[in-house]
Motif scaffolding. Structure first.
Motif, PDB file in Angstrom:
ATOM      1  N   GLU A 121     -61.215  40.334  36.380  1.00  0.00           N
ATOM      2  CA  GLU A 121     -62.336  40.770  35.557  1.00  0.00           C
ATOM      3  C   GLU A 121     -63.143  39.589  35.035  1.00  0.00           C
ATOM      4  N   VAL A 122     -62.479  38.475  34.762  1.00  0.00           N
ATOM      5  CA  VAL A 122     -63.175  37.310  34.213  1.00  0.00           C
ATOM      6  C   VAL A 122     -64.149  36.746  35.232  1.00  0.00           C
ATOM      7  N   ASP A 123     -63.679  36.542  36.487  1.00  0.00           N
ATOM      8  CA  ASP A 123     -64.534  35.989  37.540  1.00  0.00           C
ATOM      9  C   ASP A 123     -65.321  37.061  38.281  1.00  0.00           C
ATOM     10  N   MET A 124     -64.985  38.334  38.038  1.00  0.00           N
ATOM     11  CA  MET A 124     -65.644  39.457  38.698  1.00  0.00           C
ATOM     12  C   MET A 124     -65.584  39.306  40.215  1.00  0.00           C
ATOM     13  N   ALA A 204     -64.182  37.672  47.483  1.00  0.00           N
ATOM     14  CA  ALA A 204     -65.590  38.055  47.440  1.00  0.00           C
ATOM     15  C   ALA A 204     -65.952  38.571  46.056  1.00  0.00           C
ATOM     16  N   ALA A 205     -67.244  38.495  45.752  1.00  0.00           N
ATOM     17  CA  ALA A 205     -67.738  38.956  44.448  1.00  0.00           C
ATOM     18  C   ALA A 205     -67.763  40.475  44.390  1.00  0.00           C
ATOM     19  N   CYS A 206     -67.567  40.978  43.186  1.00  0.00           N
ATOM     20  CA  CYS A 206     -67.599  42.423  42.943  1.00  0.00           C
ATOM     21  C   CYS A 206     -68.327  42.653  41.620  1.00  0.00           C
ATOM     22  N   ASN A 207     -69.462  43.315  41.690  1.00  0.00           N
ATOM     23  CA  ASN A 207     -70.233  43.593  40.476  1.00  0.00           C
ATOM     24  C   ASN A 207     -69.572  44.732  39.708  1.00  0.00           C
ATOM     25  N   MET A 208     -69.001  44.397  38.566  1.00  0.00           N
ATOM     26  CA  MET A 208     -68.255  45.369  37.775  1.00  0.00           C
ATOM     27  C   MET A 208     -69.037  45.765  36.533  1.00  0.00           C
ATOM     28  N   ASP A 209     -68.879  47.008  36.130  1.00  0.00           N
ATOM     29  CA  ASP A 209     -69.492  47.548  34.917  1.00  0.00           C
ATOM     30  C   ASP A 209     -68.372  47.847  33.927  1.00  0.00           C
ATOM     31  N   PHE A 210     -68.365  47.110  32.807  1.00  0.00           N
ATOM     32  CA  PHE A 210     -67.297  47.235  31.820  1.00  0.00           C
ATOM     33  C   PHE A 210     -67.720  48.057  30.610  1.00  0.00           C
ATOM     34  N   SER A 211     -68.758  48.860  30.721  1.00  0.00           N
ATOM     35  CA  SER A 211     -69.198  49.643  29.568  1.00  0.00           C
ATOM     36  C   SER A 211     -68.156  50.679  29.150  1.00  0.00           C
ATOM     37  N   ARG A 212     -67.277  51.108  30.076  1.00  0.00           N
ATOM     38  CA  ARG A 212     -66.224  52.069  29.752  1.00  0.00           C
ATOM     39  C   ARG A 212     -64.843  51.428  29.780  1.00  0.00           C
ATOM     40  N   PHE A 213     -64.762  50.124  29.811  1.00  0.00           N
ATOM     41  CA  PHE A 213     -63.473  49.434  29.844  1.00  0.00           C
ATOM     42  C   PHE A 213     -62.667  49.749  28.577  1.00  0.00           C
ATOM     43  N   PRO A 214     -61.351  50.038  28.686  1.00  0.00           N
ATOM     44  CA  PRO A 214     -60.507  50.070  29.884  1.00  0.00           C
ATOM     45  C   PRO A 214     -60.352  51.456  30.513  1.00  0.00           C
ATOM     46  N   GLN A 218     -63.925  51.089  39.074  1.00  0.00           N
ATOM     47  CA  GLN A 218     -64.747  50.066  39.696  1.00  0.00           C
ATOM     48  C   GLN A 218     -64.817  50.305  41.200  1.00  0.00           C
ATOM     49  N   THR A 219     -65.996  50.095  41.780  1.00  0.00           N
ATOM     50  CA  THR A 219     -66.203  50.191  43.224  1.00  0.00           C
ATOM     51  C   THR A 219     -66.617  48.820  43.736  1.00  0.00           C
ATOM     52  N   CYS A 220     -65.792  48.249  44.602  1.00  0.00           N
ATOM     53  CA  CYS A 220     -66.050  46.931  45.174  1.00  0.00           C
ATOM     54  C   CYS A 220     -66.368  47.064  46.657  1.00  0.00           C
ATOM     55  N   THR A 221     -67.089  46.099  47.197  1.00  0.00           N
ATOM     56  CA  THR A 221     -67.557  46.152  48.576  1.00  0.00           C
ATOM     57  C   THR A 221     -67.358  44.802  49.238  1.00  0.00           C
ATOM     58  N   LEU A 222     -66.823  44.841  50.459  1.00  0.00           N
ATOM     59  CA  LEU A 222     -66.729  43.655  51.315  1.00  0.00           C
ATOM     60  C   LEU A 222     -67.717  43.850  52.452  1.00  0.00           C
ATOM     61  N   GLU A 223     -68.653  42.914  52.619  1.00  0.00           N
ATOM     62  CA  GLU A 223     -69.752  43.056  53.564  1.00  0.00           C
ATOM     63  C   GLU A 223     -69.600  42.070  54.718  1.00  0.00           C
ATOM     64  N   LEU A 224     -69.822  42.565  55.946  1.00  0.00           N
ATOM     65  CA  LEU A 224     -69.739  41.761  57.153  1.00  0.00           C
ATOM     66  C   LEU A 224     -71.090  41.768  57.847  1.00  0.00           C
ATOM     67  N   GLU A 225     -71.465  40.600  58.384  1.00  0.00           N
ATOM     68  CA  GLU A 225     -72.781  40.470  58.987  1.00  0.00           C
ATOM     69  C   GLU A 225     -72.788  39.287  59.943  1.00  0.00           C
ATOM     70  N   SER A 226     -73.617  39.370  60.969  1.00  0.00           N
ATOM     71  CA  SER A 226     -73.806  38.235  61.869  1.00  0.00           C
ATOM     72  C   SER A 226     -74.682  37.193  61.182  1.00  0.00           C
ATOM     73  N   ALA A 341     -60.625  37.603  25.077  1.00  0.00           N
ATOM     74  CA  ALA A 341     -60.287  36.385  25.812  1.00  0.00           C
ATOM     75  C   ALA A 341     -60.058  36.657  27.292  1.00  0.00           C
ATOM     76  N   SER A 342     -59.624  37.857  27.647  1.00  0.00           N
ATOM     77  CA  SER A 342     -59.354  38.208  29.040  1.00  0.00           C
ATOM     78  C   SER A 342     -60.497  38.976  29.676  1.00  0.00           C
ATOM     79  N   MET A 343     -61.667  38.947  29.079  1.00  0.00           N
ATOM     80  CA  MET A 343     -62.817  39.681  29.591  1.00  0.00           C
ATOM     81  C   MET A 343     -63.999  38.739  29.762  1.00  0.00           C
ATOM     82  N   PRO A 344     -64.897  39.044  30.692  1.00  0.00           N
ATOM     83  CA  PRO A 344     -66.117  38.226  30.816  1.00  0.00           C
ATOM     84  C   PRO A 344     -67.023  38.428  29.611  1.00  0.00           C
TER      85      PRO A 344
END
Length: 499
Positions: A121-124, A204-214, A218-226, A341-344
């Motif tokens: 969560e800190v580095d997202m 990889a980066a993951c854009n997280m929304d912490f408005s409802r934490f905890p 969270q929905t994360c995406t890994l993207e592949l491309e030429s 301390a454990s949150m961005p």
């Protein structure tokens, strides 16, 4: 006779030498027979007890004291040919893609997720280990094979041929595993189809929304491309749709529940280079709440309930109530600091912040409540002292009224009751009485007379309003009901909104 014996021995010796010479010549023919191709219809020379290799590079002809027998050979198992010669690598320029200047090369992709290592969560970001496989056709790698068997190579051949330049978009770190050797596999089929597989760990980066934490998902995406080839040169697609993504059932995380994996694809546009095919690996994570209930919500709730204990402690026990209030305030501050301390450092309010800060306000208000009680108690004691002093002065200045009958008295302790006010009706201004000397030391008795009923009613209403403000016992009594009720109402609203 000796002469004939010598002649016979000489003849036998000659025969032996001739036989040995013939055996030597036949052995030489067997190992050095001509390898020119055999033409159909041409009879083979009769060479008893000899094996002759004839024909091209796809057959082996064997003659062994009998009819002709033919054994098929697989070009992939021929030891005399090198891989570069079999795949004709030196005959082509593999710096160019297949079908250069022609239509786009279709490259199918499938992924097997081995593990989801961590979510930060800190580095997202997140870290994932996966098997990435590419499928395409390169006719330049086609080779003859009678059994249609493929050839498998390691990573050393990858540097000599063309492979897709797929990379991970928004990746921070990634590497190919190299224990004990590079975890790369290349499989080439006779018709030119290629399977290229490698084992990769990517962060990889993951854009997280912490408005409802905890209480969030969270929905994360890994993207592949030429990286180099646009959609006009390379068409990247999921080989089998959603079935192209497979996961291990044993994948688990300490703080999250993995709900689902799915794949999508779309075109990505860059203003300077053009359109590119992009593949997406999407996965949804739901956070486990039990850990935060034990570490955050329960301690905060207990601190708020502990602050209510001061409402039942005597208001004169200043050290007990002050120390209890300060302890709960500092504990709540520690809990808030530990969570942040454990949150961005986000610029919006999280759900846990609302709960902790409202709890902190309740604890702080309990401290202010005692401050108000202590202040009002001090003010009331000062006024009582002044009233006693004034009453003593008036008692000394008044004449004695010990002989009066039907004298009614009233105790002056800072408040006036309705019974006290009514008891003074009908008395003249001069009617007063004093109690015994022993009672004068503990309380002051004042004989008052009221001119009429209206004067008594005015004093009664003024005394009632003054009593509500001055009665510190009533403040603690009301606080015992208001504080718990308000906090229970807040919890009901909070959990209904965020759960």
């Amino acid at each position: 006779m000796p002469r004939y014996a010598a002649v016979l021995l000489l003849l036998l010796l000659c025969l032996v030498l001739v036989g040995e010479g013939r055996k030597h010549r036949s052995r030489k023919k067997r190992w050095s027979a001509p390898t020119e191709p055999h033409k159909p219809g041409k009879a083979l020379p009769e060479t008893p007890d000899a094996v002759v290799l004839v024909g091209g590079a796809g057959s082996e002809v064997e003659v062994k004291d009998g009819p002709l027998s033919k054994k098929p050979m697989d070009g992939t198992k021929t030891r005399k040919l090198k891989t570069s010669h079999l795949l004709r690598i030196d005959e082509h320029d593999f710096t160019m893609r297949p079908a250069f200047a022609g239509p786009a090369v279709p490259v199918g992709v499938d992924v097997q997720v081995e593990s989801l290592d961590s979510i930060s969560e800190v580095d997202m970001d997140f870290t994932m280990t996966l098997y990435l496989r590419h499928y395409w056709k390169d006719e330049r790698l086609a080779f003859p094979s009678a059994t249609n068997k493929s050839m498998t190579f390691d990573g050393r051949l990858v540097k000599k041929i063309w492979v897709p330049d797929v990379f991970f978009v928004h990746s921070k770190r990634s590497f190919i595993h190299d224990t004990t050797t590079d975890n790369i596999m290349l499989r080439v089929f006779p018709d030119g189809h290629v399977l290229y597989s490698l084992r990769v760990t990517v962060t990889a980066a993951c854009n997280m929304d912490f408005s409802r934490f905890p209480l969030d998902s969270q929905t994360c995406t890994l993207e592949l491309e030429s990286y180099a080839y646009t959609d006009e040169d390379l068409m990247l697609y999921w080989k089998s749709g959603d079935e192209s993504l497979s996961t291990d059932d044993r994948i688990s995380l300490s703080q999250f529940l993995i709900q689902k994996f799915h794949t999508t694809s779309r075109l990505a546009f860059y203003s300077s280079t053009g359109w590119y095919n992009r593949l997406y690996i999407n996965f949804t994570l739901r956070r486990h709440i039990f850990f935060f209930l034990l570490q955050t919500y329960f301690p905060a709730t207990l601190m708020v309930m502990l602050s209510w204990v001061s409402f039942w402690i005597d208001r004169r026990a200043v050290p007990a109530r002050v120390s209890l209030g300060i302890t709960t305030v500092l504990t709540m501050s520690t809990i808030i600091t530990g969570v942040n301390a454990s949150m961005p450092r986000v610029s919006y309010i999280k759900a846990v912040d609302i709960y902790l800060w409202v709890s902190f306000v309740f604890v702080f208000l309990s401290v202010l409540e005692y401050a108000a009680v202590n202040y009002l108690t001090t003010v009331r004691d000062g006024k009582d002292r002044k009233l006693r002093e004034k009453a003593n002065e008036q008692a000394q200045a008044l004449p004695c009224t010990c002989g009066m009958s039907h004298a009614k008295t009233m105790m002056l302790d800072g408040t006036y009751s309705e019974a006290d006010a009514n008891s003074l009706a009908g008395y003249t201004r001069a009617s007063m009485a004093a109690e015994d000397a022993s009672d004068k030391q503990e309380r002051m008795v004042v004989h008052l007379s009221l001119d009429n009923e209206s004067t008594g009613n005015k004093k009664k209403s003024a005394a009632r309003g003054f009593r509500i403000i001055q009665n510190t016992h009533a403040i603690d009594t009301y606080s015992r009901m208001i504080f718990p009720g308000a906090y229970i109402l807040f919890n009901l609203i909070y959990w209904c909104v965020y759960c």
